[in-house]
Design a protein around this motif. Structure first.
Motif, PDB file in Angstrom:
ATOM      1  N   ASN A   1      77.665  73.077  25.855  1.00  0.00           N
ATOM      2  CA  ASN A   1      77.899  73.739  27.133  1.00  0.00           C
ATOM      3  C   ASN A   1      76.744  74.628  27.575  1.00  0.00           C
ATOM      4  O   ASN A   1      76.818  75.248  28.629  1.00  0.00           O
ATOM      5  N   ILE A   2      75.685  74.690  26.776  1.00  0.00           N
ATOM      6  CA  ILE A   2      74.571  75.577  27.109  1.00  0.00           C
ATOM      7  C   ILE A   2      73.289  74.757  27.245  1.00  0.00           C
ATOM      8  O   ILE A   2      73.159  73.673  26.682  1.00  0.00           O
ATOM      9  N   CYS A   3      72.335  75.294  27.984  1.00  0.00           N
ATOM     10  CA  CYS A   3      71.094  74.570  28.285  1.00  0.00           C
ATOM     11  C   CYS A   3      70.186  74.547  27.061  1.00  0.00           C
ATOM     12  O   CYS A   3      70.386  75.288  26.085  1.00  0.00           O
ATOM     13  N   ILE A   4      69.166  73.715  27.131  1.00  0.00           N
ATOM     14  CA  ILE A   4      68.277  73.512  25.989  1.00  0.00           C
ATOM     15  C   ILE A   4      67.563  74.797  25.587  1.00  0.00           C
ATOM     16  O   ILE A   4      67.485  75.139  24.401  1.00  0.00           O
ATOM     17  N   ASP A   5      67.041  75.523  26.561  1.00  0.00           N
ATOM     18  CA  ASP A   5      66.299  76.758  26.242  1.00  0.00           C
ATOM     19  C   ASP A   5      67.196  77.753  25.508  1.00  0.00           C
ATOM     20  O   ASP A   5      66.755  78.408  24.552  1.00  0.00           O
TER      21      ASP A   5
ATOM     22  N   LEU B   1      70.835  67.384  21.741  1.00  0.00           N
ATOM     23  CA  LEU B   1      69.724  66.550  22.156  1.00  0.00           C
ATOM     24  C   LEU B   1      68.780  67.288  23.088  1.00  0.00           C
ATOM     25  O   LEU B   1      69.212  67.959  24.041  1.00  0.00           O
ATOM     26  N   LEU B   2      67.471  67.147  22.835  1.00  0.00           N
ATOM     27  CA  LEU B   2      66.437  67.785  23.647  1.00  0.00           C
ATOM     28  C   LEU B   2      65.745  66.776  24.558  1.00  0.00           C
ATOM     29  O   LEU B   2      65.377  67.113  25.679  1.00  0.00           O
ATOM     30  N   LYS B   3      65.572  65.540  24.072  1.00  0.00           N
ATOM     31  CA  LYS B   3      64.967  64.475  24.854  1.00  0.00           C
ATOM     32  C   LYS B   3      65.668  63.168  24.517  1.00  0.00           C
ATOM     33  O   LYS B   3      66.059  62.939  23.372  1.00  0.00           O
ATOM     34  N   THR B   4      65.821  62.303  25.508  1.00  0.00           N
ATOM     35  CA  THR B   4      66.408  60.982  25.276  1.00  0.00           C
ATOM     36  C   THR B   4      65.668  59.952  26.112  1.00  0.00           C
ATOM     37  O   THR B   4      65.185  60.259  27.212  1.00  0.00           O
TER      38      THR B   4
ATOM     39  N   PRO C   1      73.888  69.765  29.906  1.00  0.00           N
ATOM     40  CA  PRO C   1      75.117  70.349  29.357  1.00  0.00           C
ATOM     41  C   PRO C   1      76.357  69.732  30.006  1.00  0.00           C
ATOM     42  O   PRO C   1      76.302  69.224  31.133  1.00  0.00           O
ATOM     43  N   VAL C   2      77.459  69.761  29.284  1.00  0.00           N
ATOM     44  CA  VAL C   2      78.741  69.253  29.787  1.00  0.00           C
ATOM     45  C   VAL C   2      79.742  70.399  29.761  1.00  0.00           C
ATOM     46  O   VAL C   2      79.508  71.437  29.138  1.00  0.00           O
TER      47      VAL C   2
ATOM     48  N   GLY D   1      84.485  62.792  22.713  1.00  0.00           N
ATOM     49  CA  GLY D   1      83.834  61.582  23.165  1.00  0.00           C
ATOM     50  C   GLY D   1      83.008  61.756  24.424  1.00  0.00           C
ATOM     51  O   GLY D   1      82.194  60.881  24.754  1.00  0.00           O
ATOM     52  N   ASP D   2      83.201  62.873  25.150  1.00  0.00           N
ATOM     53  CA  ASP D   2      82.465  63.108  26.396  1.00  0.00           C
ATOM     54  C   ASP D   2      81.313  64.088  26.218  1.00  0.00           C
ATOM     55  O   ASP D   2      80.658  64.442  27.192  1.00  0.00           O
ATOM     56  N   ARG D   3      81.073  64.530  25.010  1.00  0.00           N
ATOM     57  CA  ARG D   3      79.963  65.458  24.776  1.00  0.00           C
ATOM     58  C   ARG D   3      78.684  64.649  24.604  1.00  0.00           C
ATOM     59  O   ARG D   3      78.150  64.468  23.506  1.00  0.00           O
ATOM     60  N   SER D   4      78.185  64.156  25.722  1.00  0.00           N
ATOM     61  CA  SER D   4      77.078  63.203  25.718  1.00  0.00           C
ATOM     62  C   SER D   4      75.728  63.837  25.431  1.00  0.00           C
ATOM     63  O   SER D   4      74.728  63.115  25.335  1.00  0.00           O
TER      64      SER D   4
END
Length: 512
Positions: free
Chosen positions: A15-19, A161-164, A187-188, A195-198
Protein backbone atom coordinates in the motif's frame (compact mmCIF):
# COMPACT_ATOMS: atom_id res chain seq x y z
CA UNK A 1 27.78 4.01 7.14
CA UNK A 2 24.03 4.00 7.73
CA UNK A 3 22.65 3.07 11.13
CA UNK A 4 21.38 -0.52 11.11
CA UNK A 5 17.83 -0.81 12.40
CA UNK A 6 17.22 -4.22 13.94
CA UNK A 7 13.64 -3.66 15.06
CA UNK A 8 11.21 -2.96 12.28
CA UNK A 9 7.49 -2.81 12.15
CA UNK A 10 5.60 -4.61 9.41
CA UNK A 11 3.58 -2.04 7.42
CA UNK A 12 1.29 -2.94 4.53
CA UNK A 13 4.06 -3.04 1.95
CA UNK A 14 1.62 -3.30 -0.95
CA UNK A 15 0.00 0.00 0.00
CA UNK A 16 3.02 2.31 0.06
CA UNK A 17 5.18 3.75 -2.72
CA UNK A 18 8.64 2.50 -3.62
CA UNK A 19 10.54 5.40 -2.04
CA UNK A 20 8.72 4.89 1.27
CA UNK A 21 9.47 1.16 1.18
CA UNK A 22 13.20 1.77 0.70
CA UNK A 23 13.18 4.40 3.43
CA UNK A 24 11.39 2.16 5.95
CA UNK A 25 13.81 -0.69 5.23
CA UNK A 26 16.80 1.67 5.37
CA UNK A 27 18.16 0.50 2.04
CA UNK A 28 18.72 1.82 -1.49
CA UNK A 29 18.27 0.51 -5.01
CA UNK A 30 21.97 -0.49 -4.91
CA UNK A 31 21.29 -2.90 -2.07
CA UNK A 32 22.81 -3.43 1.36
CA UNK A 33 26.49 -3.68 2.16
CA UNK A 34 27.89 -7.03 3.29
CA UNK A 35 28.35 -5.71 6.82
CA UNK A 36 24.75 -4.50 7.03
CA UNK A 37 23.45 -7.77 5.63
CA UNK A 38 25.43 -9.77 8.20
CA UNK A 39 24.11 -7.68 11.07
CA UNK A 40 20.52 -8.01 9.83
CA UNK A 41 20.96 -11.79 9.41
CA UNK A 42 21.96 -12.04 13.08
CA UNK A 43 18.91 -9.97 13.99
CA UNK A 44 16.22 -11.55 11.81
CA UNK A 45 17.61 -15.06 11.54
CA UNK A 46 18.00 -17.20 8.40
CA UNK A 47 15.42 -17.12 5.62
CA UNK A 48 13.94 -20.56 6.18
CA UNK A 49 10.85 -22.08 7.72
CA UNK A 50 11.34 -23.37 11.22
CA UNK A 51 10.98 -27.06 11.91
CA UNK A 52 7.90 -27.60 14.08
CA UNK A 53 8.38 -29.41 17.41
CA UNK A 54 8.47 -33.12 16.73
CA UNK A 55 8.05 -36.19 18.83
CA UNK A 56 11.05 -38.49 18.84
CA UNK A 57 10.84 -41.75 16.94
CA UNK A 58 10.76 -43.65 20.23
CA UNK A 59 7.84 -41.59 21.54
CA UNK A 60 6.02 -41.89 18.21
CA UNK A 61 6.45 -45.67 18.35
CA UNK A 62 5.27 -45.90 21.97
CA UNK A 63 2.18 -43.85 21.15
CA UNK A 64 1.08 -46.63 18.80
CA UNK A 65 0.28 -48.60 21.97
CA UNK A 66 -1.88 -45.79 23.40
CA UNK A 67 -5.23 -47.52 22.98
CA UNK A 68 -7.40 -49.13 25.62
CA UNK A 69 -7.81 -52.28 23.55
CA UNK A 70 -4.02 -52.56 23.26
CA UNK A 71 -3.79 -52.14 27.04
CA UNK A 72 -6.20 -55.02 27.49
CA UNK A 73 -4.20 -57.17 25.09
CA UNK A 74 -0.96 -56.40 26.93
CA UNK A 75 -2.64 -57.29 30.21
CA UNK A 76 -3.81 -60.54 28.65
CA UNK A 77 -0.25 -61.29 27.53
CA UNK A 78 1.00 -60.79 31.07
CA UNK A 79 -1.69 -63.10 32.50
CA UNK A 80 -1.08 -65.82 29.90
CA UNK A 81 2.65 -65.61 30.65
CA UNK A 82 1.94 -66.04 34.38
CA UNK A 83 -0.17 -69.09 33.52
CA UNK A 84 2.69 -70.48 31.40
CA UNK A 85 0.61 -70.28 28.20
CA UNK A 86 3.61 -69.08 26.21
CA UNK A 87 2.18 -69.67 22.75
CA UNK A 88 -0.81 -67.46 23.53
CA UNK A 89 1.54 -64.87 24.99
CA UNK A 90 3.74 -64.74 21.89
CA UNK A 91 0.73 -64.59 19.54
CA UNK A 92 -0.81 -61.65 21.41
CA UNK A 93 2.51 -59.78 21.59
CA UNK A 94 3.15 -60.41 17.87
CA UNK A 95 -0.24 -58.97 16.98
CA UNK A 96 0.32 -55.89 19.16
CA UNK A 97 3.84 -55.35 17.79
CA UNK A 98 2.75 -55.74 14.14
CA UNK A 99 -0.02 -53.21 14.77
CA UNK A 100 2.49 -50.70 16.19
CA UNK A 101 5.07 -51.20 13.41
CA UNK A 102 2.53 -50.70 10.61
CA UNK A 103 1.21 -47.49 12.18
CA UNK A 104 4.72 -46.20 12.91
CA UNK A 105 5.99 -46.75 9.35
CA UNK A 106 2.92 -45.20 7.71
CA UNK A 107 2.94 -42.11 9.91
CA UNK A 108 6.67 -41.71 9.23
CA UNK A 109 5.98 -41.54 5.47
CA UNK A 110 3.29 -38.92 6.00
CA UNK A 111 5.58 -36.81 8.23
CA UNK A 112 8.23 -36.73 5.48
CA UNK A 113 5.63 -35.60 2.95
CA UNK A 114 4.43 -32.84 5.28
CA UNK A 115 8.02 -31.63 5.71
CA UNK A 116 8.18 -30.85 1.97
CA UNK A 117 6.57 -27.42 2.49
CA UNK A 118 9.68 -26.23 4.29
CA UNK A 119 11.72 -26.91 1.14
CA UNK A 120 9.68 -24.45 -0.94
CA UNK A 121 12.06 -21.52 -0.44
CA UNK A 122 14.63 -20.90 -3.18
CA UNK A 123 18.09 -22.38 -2.50
CA UNK A 124 19.88 -19.44 -4.17
CA UNK A 125 19.08 -15.85 -5.04
CA UNK A 126 20.64 -13.13 -7.19
CA UNK A 127 21.05 -9.96 -5.11
CA UNK A 128 22.69 -6.58 -5.28
CA UNK A 129 25.23 -6.02 -2.54
CA UNK A 130 26.98 -2.64 -2.60
CA UNK A 131 25.72 -2.17 -6.16
CA UNK A 132 27.21 -5.43 -7.48
CA UNK A 133 25.33 -8.56 -8.45
CA UNK A 134 26.03 -11.69 -6.42
CA UNK A 135 24.48 -15.14 -6.08
CA UNK A 136 23.94 -16.10 -2.44
CA UNK A 137 22.15 -18.85 -0.55
CA UNK A 138 18.45 -18.13 -0.09
CA UNK A 139 18.82 -18.62 3.67
CA UNK A 140 21.09 -15.57 3.87
CA UNK A 141 18.55 -13.10 2.48
CA UNK A 142 17.53 -10.30 4.87
CA UNK A 143 14.93 -7.51 4.75
CA UNK A 144 16.36 -4.71 2.62
CA UNK A 145 18.17 -6.95 0.14
CA UNK A 146 17.59 -6.11 -3.53
CA UNK A 147 16.74 -9.32 -5.45
CA UNK A 148 16.89 -9.73 -9.24
CA UNK A 149 14.21 -11.95 -10.79
CA UNK A 150 14.14 -13.79 -14.12
CA UNK A 151 11.84 -16.30 -15.81
CA UNK A 152 12.21 -19.75 -14.25
CA UNK A 153 13.34 -18.44 -10.84
CA UNK A 154 11.56 -19.25 -7.62
CA UNK A 155 10.90 -16.15 -5.53
CA UNK A 156 13.21 -16.51 -2.49
CA UNK A 157 11.34 -14.22 -0.06
CA UNK A 158 8.41 -11.80 0.03
CA UNK A 159 9.43 -8.87 -2.21
CA UNK A 160 8.05 -5.40 -2.87
CA UNK A 161 8.65 -5.01 -6.58
CA UNK A 162 10.75 -2.03 -7.70
CA UNK A 163 10.94 -2.71 -11.45
CA UNK A 164 9.10 -5.10 -13.76
CA UNK A 165 9.33 -5.95 -17.45
CA UNK A 166 6.60 -8.34 -18.60
CA UNK A 167 6.84 -10.04 -15.20
CA UNK A 168 4.31 -12.83 -14.60
CA UNK A 169 4.32 -15.08 -11.53
CA UNK A 170 2.55 -18.36 -10.88
CA UNK A 171 0.89 -17.99 -7.44
CA UNK A 172 -1.24 -21.15 -7.40
CA UNK A 173 0.31 -22.37 -4.13
CA UNK A 174 -1.17 -19.33 -2.35
CA UNK A 175 -4.27 -18.33 -4.31
CA UNK A 176 -5.25 -21.53 -6.14
CA UNK A 177 -5.48 -19.69 -9.47
CA UNK A 178 -3.71 -21.48 -12.31
CA UNK A 179 -3.23 -18.41 -14.54
CA UNK A 180 0.01 -16.49 -13.86
CA UNK A 181 -0.43 -13.02 -12.36
CA UNK A 182 0.92 -10.00 -14.17
CA UNK A 183 2.98 -7.85 -11.81
CA UNK A 184 3.64 -4.11 -11.67
CA UNK A 185 5.16 -1.64 -9.21
CA UNK A 186 2.22 0.64 -8.38
CA UNK A 187 0.74 0.44 -4.84
CA UNK A 188 -2.65 -1.23 -4.39
CA UNK A 189 -5.40 -0.54 -1.82
CA UNK A 190 -4.70 -1.44 1.79
CA UNK A 191 -7.52 -4.00 1.94
CA UNK A 192 -6.59 -5.72 -1.35
CA UNK A 193 -6.81 -9.52 -1.02
CA UNK A 194 -3.69 -11.62 -1.41
CA UNK A 195 -4.29 -12.44 -5.07
CA UNK A 196 -4.69 -8.75 -6.00
CA UNK A 197 -1.45 -7.52 -4.44
CA UNK A 198 0.20 -7.23 -7.83
CA UNK A 199 3.18 -5.22 -6.57
CA UNK A 200 4.28 -8.04 -4.25
CA UNK A 201 6.17 -11.22 -5.21
CA UNK A 202 5.52 -13.93 -2.64
CA UNK A 203 8.07 -16.41 -1.41
CA UNK A 204 7.89 -19.85 -3.00
CA UNK A 205 6.01 -18.72 -6.12
CA UNK A 206 7.43 -19.31 -9.62
CA UNK A 207 8.27 -16.68 -12.25
CA UNK A 208 6.87 -17.83 -15.58
CA UNK A 209 7.98 -14.94 -17.78
CA UNK A 210 9.62 -11.53 -17.78
CA UNK A 211 12.12 -9.89 -15.46
CA UNK A 212 11.94 -7.84 -12.31
CA UNK A 213 13.70 -6.39 -9.31
CA UNK A 214 12.36 -6.24 -5.78
CA UNK A 215 13.34 -5.45 -2.22
CA UNK A 216 12.96 -8.11 0.48
CA UNK A 217 10.25 -7.12 2.96
CA UNK A 218 9.80 -10.42 4.81
CA UNK A 219 11.84 -13.60 5.26
CA UNK A 220 11.36 -17.02 6.82
CA UNK A 221 8.31 -17.38 9.02
CA UNK A 222 7.30 -13.75 8.36
CA UNK A 223 6.46 -14.53 4.72
CA UNK A 224 3.01 -15.61 3.52
CA UNK A 225 4.17 -19.19 2.97
CA UNK A 226 5.72 -19.07 6.43
CA UNK A 227 2.42 -17.96 7.91
CA UNK A 228 0.71 -20.94 6.26
CA UNK A 229 3.37 -23.27 7.65
CA UNK A 230 2.76 -21.80 11.09
CA UNK A 231 -0.97 -22.38 10.79
CA UNK A 232 -0.32 -26.01 9.89
CA UNK A 233 1.76 -26.48 13.03
CA UNK A 234 -1.12 -25.13 15.13
CA UNK A 235 -3.74 -27.50 13.74
CA UNK A 236 -5.60 -29.14 16.59
CA UNK A 237 -5.54 -32.92 16.56
CA UNK A 238 -9.10 -34.22 16.61
CA UNK A 239 -10.31 -37.70 17.41
CA UNK A 240 -11.89 -39.38 14.41
CA UNK A 241 -15.25 -41.19 14.64
CA UNK A 242 -13.52 -44.55 14.21
CA UNK A 243 -11.16 -43.94 17.14
CA UNK A 244 -14.07 -42.84 19.31
CA UNK A 245 -16.08 -45.94 18.39
CA UNK A 246 -13.12 -48.23 19.01
CA UNK A 247 -12.46 -46.58 22.37
CA UNK A 248 -16.08 -46.94 23.41
CA UNK A 249 -16.13 -50.55 22.18
CA UNK A 250 -12.95 -51.40 24.11
CA UNK A 251 -14.31 -49.81 27.30
CA UNK A 252 -17.63 -51.63 27.17
CA UNK A 253 -15.95 -54.90 26.19
CA UNK A 254 -13.52 -54.64 29.09
CA UNK A 255 -16.31 -53.83 31.56
CA UNK A 256 -18.44 -56.66 30.21
CA UNK A 257 -15.61 -59.20 30.43
CA UNK A 258 -14.75 -58.11 33.99
CA UNK A 259 -18.39 -58.35 35.09
CA UNK A 260 -18.82 -61.83 33.58
CA UNK A 261 -15.50 -62.95 35.04
CA UNK A 262 -16.46 -61.68 38.50
CA UNK A 263 -19.87 -63.34 38.27
CA UNK A 264 -18.41 -66.70 37.17
CA UNK A 265 -15.71 -66.57 39.85
CA UNK A 266 -18.24 -65.80 42.58
CA UNK A 267 -20.76 -68.34 41.35
CA UNK A 268 -18.19 -71.11 41.04
CA UNK A 269 -16.64 -70.43 44.44
CA UNK A 270 -19.72 -69.71 46.55
CA UNK A 271 -22.40 -71.74 44.77
CA UNK A 272 -20.43 -74.49 42.99
CA UNK A 273 -17.98 -74.80 45.90
CA UNK A 274 -14.98 -75.17 43.55
CA UNK A 275 -11.50 -74.32 44.72
CA UNK A 276 -10.67 -70.65 44.33
CA UNK A 277 -7.41 -71.29 42.43
CA UNK A 278 -9.11 -73.62 39.99
CA UNK A 279 -11.97 -71.16 39.37
CA UNK A 280 -9.59 -68.22 39.02
CA UNK A 281 -7.53 -69.92 36.32
CA UNK A 282 -10.67 -70.95 34.46
CA UNK A 283 -12.07 -67.43 34.58
CA UNK A 284 -8.76 -65.94 33.39
CA UNK A 285 -8.67 -68.34 30.46
CA UNK A 286 -12.22 -67.44 29.46
CA UNK A 287 -11.46 -63.72 29.77
CA UNK A 288 -8.38 -63.94 27.57
CA UNK A 289 -10.30 -65.95 24.98
CA UNK A 290 -13.06 -63.32 24.91
CA UNK A 291 -10.64 -60.54 23.93
CA UNK A 292 -10.49 -60.07 20.10
CA UNK A 293 -6.70 -59.83 19.89
CA UNK A 294 -6.82 -59.82 16.07
CA UNK A 295 -9.06 -56.74 15.87
CA UNK A 296 -6.34 -54.03 16.23
CA UNK A 297 -4.13 -55.72 13.63
CA UNK A 298 -6.97 -56.21 11.15
CA UNK A 299 -8.08 -52.60 11.65
CA UNK A 300 -4.57 -51.20 11.22
CA UNK A 301 -3.83 -53.28 8.11
CA UNK A 302 -7.16 -52.24 6.55
CA UNK A 303 -6.45 -48.55 7.19
CA UNK A 304 -2.88 -48.90 5.89
CA UNK A 305 -4.17 -50.39 2.63
CA UNK A 306 -6.51 -47.40 2.29
CA UNK A 307 -3.66 -44.96 2.96
CA UNK A 308 -1.47 -46.59 0.32
CA UNK A 309 -4.33 -46.39 -2.18
CA UNK A 310 -4.70 -42.67 -1.44
CA UNK A 311 -0.93 -42.17 -1.73
CA UNK A 312 -0.98 -43.57 -5.27
CA UNK A 313 -3.38 -40.71 -6.04
CA UNK A 314 -1.03 -38.12 -4.48
CA UNK A 315 -3.10 -37.69 -1.29
CA UNK A 316 -1.19 -37.43 1.98
CA UNK A 317 -2.83 -39.03 5.03
CA UNK A 318 -0.92 -38.16 8.18
CA UNK A 319 -2.76 -40.39 10.67
CA UNK A 320 -4.11 -43.84 9.82
CA UNK A 321 -7.59 -43.36 11.39
CA UNK A 322 -8.12 -40.28 9.17
CA UNK A 323 -8.65 -42.58 6.20
CA UNK A 324 -11.96 -43.69 7.73
CA UNK A 325 -13.07 -40.07 8.08
CA UNK A 326 -12.21 -39.40 4.43
CA UNK A 327 -14.38 -42.35 3.49
CA UNK A 328 -17.29 -40.77 5.34
CA UNK A 329 -17.06 -37.47 3.40
CA UNK A 330 -20.02 -36.83 1.12
CA UNK A 331 -19.32 -33.20 0.09
CA UNK A 332 -15.98 -31.57 -0.71
CA UNK A 333 -15.92 -27.76 -1.07
CA UNK A 334 -13.32 -26.26 -3.40
CA UNK A 335 -12.98 -23.23 -5.64
CA UNK A 336 -14.98 -22.93 -8.85
CA UNK A 337 -12.28 -24.33 -11.14
CA UNK A 338 -10.68 -26.98 -8.97
CA UNK A 339 -7.23 -25.39 -9.43
CA UNK A 340 -6.77 -25.11 -5.66
CA UNK A 341 -5.49 -28.67 -5.53
CA UNK A 342 -4.54 -29.62 -9.12
CA UNK A 343 -3.31 -26.40 -10.78
CA UNK A 344 -3.89 -27.91 -14.20
CA UNK A 345 -5.38 -26.52 -17.40
CA UNK A 346 -6.65 -28.37 -20.45
CA UNK A 347 -7.93 -27.48 -23.91
CA UNK A 348 -11.53 -28.67 -23.83
CA UNK A 349 -12.81 -27.37 -27.18
CA UNK A 350 -11.50 -26.16 -30.55
CA UNK A 351 -13.51 -23.80 -32.73
CA UNK A 352 -12.98 -23.57 -36.50
CA UNK A 353 -14.87 -21.74 -39.23
CA UNK A 354 -17.23 -24.72 -39.58
CA UNK A 355 -17.04 -26.96 -36.52
CA UNK A 356 -16.78 -26.99 -32.73
CA UNK A 357 -14.61 -29.91 -31.61
CA UNK A 358 -14.39 -31.13 -28.03
CA UNK A 359 -11.45 -32.92 -26.45
CA UNK A 360 -11.38 -35.37 -23.59
CA UNK A 361 -8.43 -36.25 -21.40
CA UNK A 362 -6.80 -35.67 -18.04
CA UNK A 363 -4.76 -32.54 -17.30
CA UNK A 364 -1.46 -32.30 -19.18
CA UNK A 365 -1.46 -35.96 -20.18
CA UNK A 366 -0.90 -35.95 -23.98
CA UNK A 367 -3.59 -38.53 -24.61
CA UNK A 368 -7.30 -38.12 -25.24
CA UNK A 369 -10.11 -38.41 -27.73
CA UNK A 370 -11.46 -35.86 -30.21
CA UNK A 371 -15.23 -35.56 -30.55
CA UNK A 372 -17.46 -33.85 -33.10
CA UNK A 373 -21.13 -33.76 -32.17
CA UNK A 374 -20.47 -36.43 -29.50
CA UNK A 375 -18.92 -38.77 -32.08
CA UNK A 376 -15.26 -39.77 -31.86
CA UNK A 377 -13.31 -38.78 -34.94
CA UNK A 378 -9.74 -38.95 -36.24
CA UNK A 379 -7.78 -35.65 -36.28
CA UNK A 380 -6.31 -36.63 -39.67
CA UNK A 381 -9.72 -36.03 -41.25
CA UNK A 382 -9.43 -32.25 -40.63
CA UNK A 383 -6.22 -30.55 -41.79
CA UNK A 384 -7.08 -27.35 -39.94
CA UNK A 385 -6.56 -29.19 -36.63
CA UNK A 386 -3.04 -30.17 -37.67
CA UNK A 387 -2.28 -26.54 -38.56
CA UNK A 388 -3.57 -25.35 -35.19
CA UNK A 389 -1.57 -28.02 -33.36
CA UNK A 390 1.63 -27.09 -35.21
CA UNK A 391 1.15 -23.40 -34.34
CA UNK A 392 0.45 -24.33 -30.71
CA UNK A 393 3.70 -26.34 -30.66
CA UNK A 394 5.99 -23.79 -32.30
CA UNK A 395 4.61 -20.64 -30.66
CA UNK A 396 5.30 -22.06 -27.23
CA UNK A 397 7.98 -21.81 -24.51
CA UNK A 398 6.67 -24.50 -22.15
CA UNK A 399 7.63 -28.16 -21.81
CA UNK A 400 5.78 -31.26 -20.63
CA UNK A 401 7.45 -33.86 -18.41
CA UNK A 402 6.37 -37.34 -17.40
CA UNK A 403 7.36 -38.09 -13.80
CA UNK A 404 6.34 -41.60 -12.72
CA UNK A 405 3.18 -41.47 -14.79
CA UNK A 406 2.21 -37.93 -13.71
CA UNK A 407 2.46 -35.25 -16.41
CA UNK A 408 3.55 -31.79 -15.30
CA UNK A 409 4.29 -28.55 -17.13
CA UNK A 410 7.40 -26.44 -16.90
CA UNK A 411 6.40 -22.90 -17.84
CA UNK A 412 3.05 -21.23 -18.42
CA UNK A 413 0.07 -23.56 -17.69
CA UNK A 414 -1.78 -22.23 -20.76
CA UNK A 415 1.15 -23.14 -23.00
CA UNK A 416 1.34 -26.53 -21.30
CA UNK A 417 -2.31 -27.12 -22.13
CA UNK A 418 -1.63 -26.19 -25.78
CA UNK A 419 1.22 -28.72 -25.95
CA UNK A 420 -1.06 -31.43 -24.57
CA UNK A 421 -3.64 -30.46 -27.20
CA UNK A 422 -1.05 -30.78 -29.97
CA UNK A 423 -0.09 -34.26 -28.76
CA UNK A 424 -3.73 -35.35 -28.73
CA UNK A 425 -4.03 -34.22 -32.34
CA UNK A 426 -1.06 -36.41 -33.22
CA UNK A 427 1.80 -33.91 -33.39
CA UNK A 428 5.16 -35.20 -32.09
CA UNK A 429 6.27 -32.11 -30.19
CA UNK A 430 10.03 -32.63 -30.11
CA UNK A 431 10.16 -33.83 -33.69
CA UNK A 432 8.12 -30.84 -34.89
CA UNK A 433 10.24 -28.34 -32.95
CA UNK A 434 13.41 -29.93 -34.34
CA UNK A 435 12.07 -29.77 -37.92
CA UNK A 436 11.12 -26.09 -37.60
CA UNK A 437 13.97 -24.16 -35.98
CA UNK A 438 12.96 -20.94 -34.26
CA UNK A 439 14.90 -18.00 -35.69
CA UNK A 440 13.05 -15.08 -34.12
CA UNK A 441 10.26 -14.40 -31.63
CA UNK A 442 8.14 -11.65 -30.12
CA UNK A 443 7.56 -12.59 -26.44
CA UNK A 444 4.10 -12.14 -25.02
CA UNK A 445 3.57 -8.74 -23.45
CA UNK A 446 0.47 -7.25 -21.89
CA UNK A 447 0.92 -4.16 -24.04
CA UNK A 448 0.44 -5.95 -27.36
CA UNK A 449 -1.31 -9.08 -25.98
CA UNK A 450 0.18 -11.64 -28.36
CA UNK A 451 3.21 -13.86 -28.89
CA UNK A 452 4.71 -14.59 -32.30
CA UNK A 453 7.49 -16.86 -33.55
CA UNK A 454 9.33 -17.25 -36.84
CA UNK A 455 10.47 -20.78 -37.69
CA UNK A 456 12.42 -22.20 -40.66
CA UNK A 457 12.71 -25.80 -41.74
CA UNK A 458 15.80 -27.40 -43.31
CA UNK A 459 14.54 -26.47 -46.78
CA UNK A 460 14.51 -22.76 -45.81
CA UNK A 461 10.74 -22.48 -45.77
CA UNK A 462 9.35 -20.04 -43.19
CA UNK A 463 6.46 -20.56 -40.83
CA UNK A 464 5.05 -17.74 -38.69
CA UNK A 465 2.89 -18.63 -35.68
CA UNK A 466 1.00 -16.23 -33.46
CA UNK A 467 -1.28 -16.59 -30.46
CA UNK A 468 -2.91 -14.08 -28.17
CA UNK A 469 -6.11 -12.30 -27.20
CA UNK A 470 -8.95 -12.99 -29.69
CA UNK A 471 -9.64 -9.35 -30.48
CA UNK A 472 -5.93 -8.72 -31.10
CA UNK A 473 -5.58 -11.73 -33.44
CA UNK A 474 -8.74 -10.82 -35.36
CA UNK A 475 -7.43 -7.29 -35.89
CA UNK A 476 -4.29 -8.72 -37.52
CA UNK A 477 -6.10 -11.10 -39.92
CA UNK A 478 -7.74 -10.56 -43.31
CA UNK A 479 -8.47 -14.14 -44.41
CA UNK A 480 -9.33 -17.48 -42.80
CA UNK A 481 -8.41 -21.03 -43.80
CA UNK A 482 -10.94 -23.37 -45.35
CA UNK A 483 -10.71 -26.93 -46.66
CA UNK A 484 -7.77 -28.13 -48.81
CA UNK A 485 -5.52 -25.22 -47.82
CA UNK A 486 -7.68 -22.57 -49.49
CA UNK A 487 -8.57 -19.25 -47.88
CA UNK A 488 -11.55 -16.93 -47.86
CA UNK A 489 -12.20 -13.43 -46.48
CA UNK A 490 -12.30 -13.30 -42.69
CA UNK A 491 -15.80 -13.55 -41.25
CA UNK A 492 -15.11 -11.28 -38.27
CA UNK A 493 -18.77 -11.18 -37.18
CA UNK A 494 -18.81 -14.99 -36.84
CA UNK A 495 -15.70 -15.08 -34.67
CA UNK A 496 -16.83 -12.20 -32.48
CA UNK A 497 -20.22 -13.82 -31.93
CA UNK A 498 -18.62 -17.16 -30.99
CA UNK A 499 -16.21 -15.35 -28.68
CA UNK A 500 -19.10 -13.65 -26.85
CA UNK A 501 -21.00 -16.94 -26.54
CA UNK A 502 -17.92 -18.70 -25.13
CA UNK A 503 -17.36 -15.92 -22.59
CA UNK A 504 -21.00 -16.08 -21.54
CA UNK A 505 -20.74 -19.85 -21.10
CA UNK A 506 -17.63 -19.44 -18.94
CA UNK A 507 -19.37 -16.90 -16.70
CA UNK A 508 -22.37 -19.20 -16.35
CA UNK A 509 -20.11 -22.07 -15.24
CA UNK A 510 -18.28 -19.80 -12.82
CA UNK A 511 -21.57 -18.60 -11.32
CA UNK A 512 -22.87 -22.15 -11.05
Amino acid sequence: MREIKTKRTQPAWHNICIDSVLEKLDTTSAGLTWHEAEALLNSHGPNRLLDPPKRSDIMRFLLQFHNILIYVLLGSAVITAVLDHWIDTFVILAVVLANAIIGFIQEGKAEKAMDAIRQMLAPHASVLRSGERHSIEGEKLVPGDIVLLEAGDKVPADLRLLKTHGLQIQEAILTGESVPVEKHTEPVPFDAPLGDRSCIAFSGTLITSGQGKGVVVATGTSTEIGRISGLLSEVETLTTPLVKQMGAFAQWLTIFILLIATFLLGYGYFVGHHEFTEMFMAVVGLSVAAIPEGLPAVLTITLAVGVQSMARRNAIVRRLPAIETIGSVSVICTDKTGTLTRNEMMVSSVLTHQHLFTLQGIGYEPQGTLLLENTEISPAEYTVLEELARAATLCNDAALHDHEGVWTVEGDPVEGALLAFASKIGIEIRKEQAAWTRTDAIPFDAKHRFMATLNHDHEHRAFVSIKGAPEQILAMCETQSVADGNVEPLNKAYWQERQRSCQGSSRARAGG
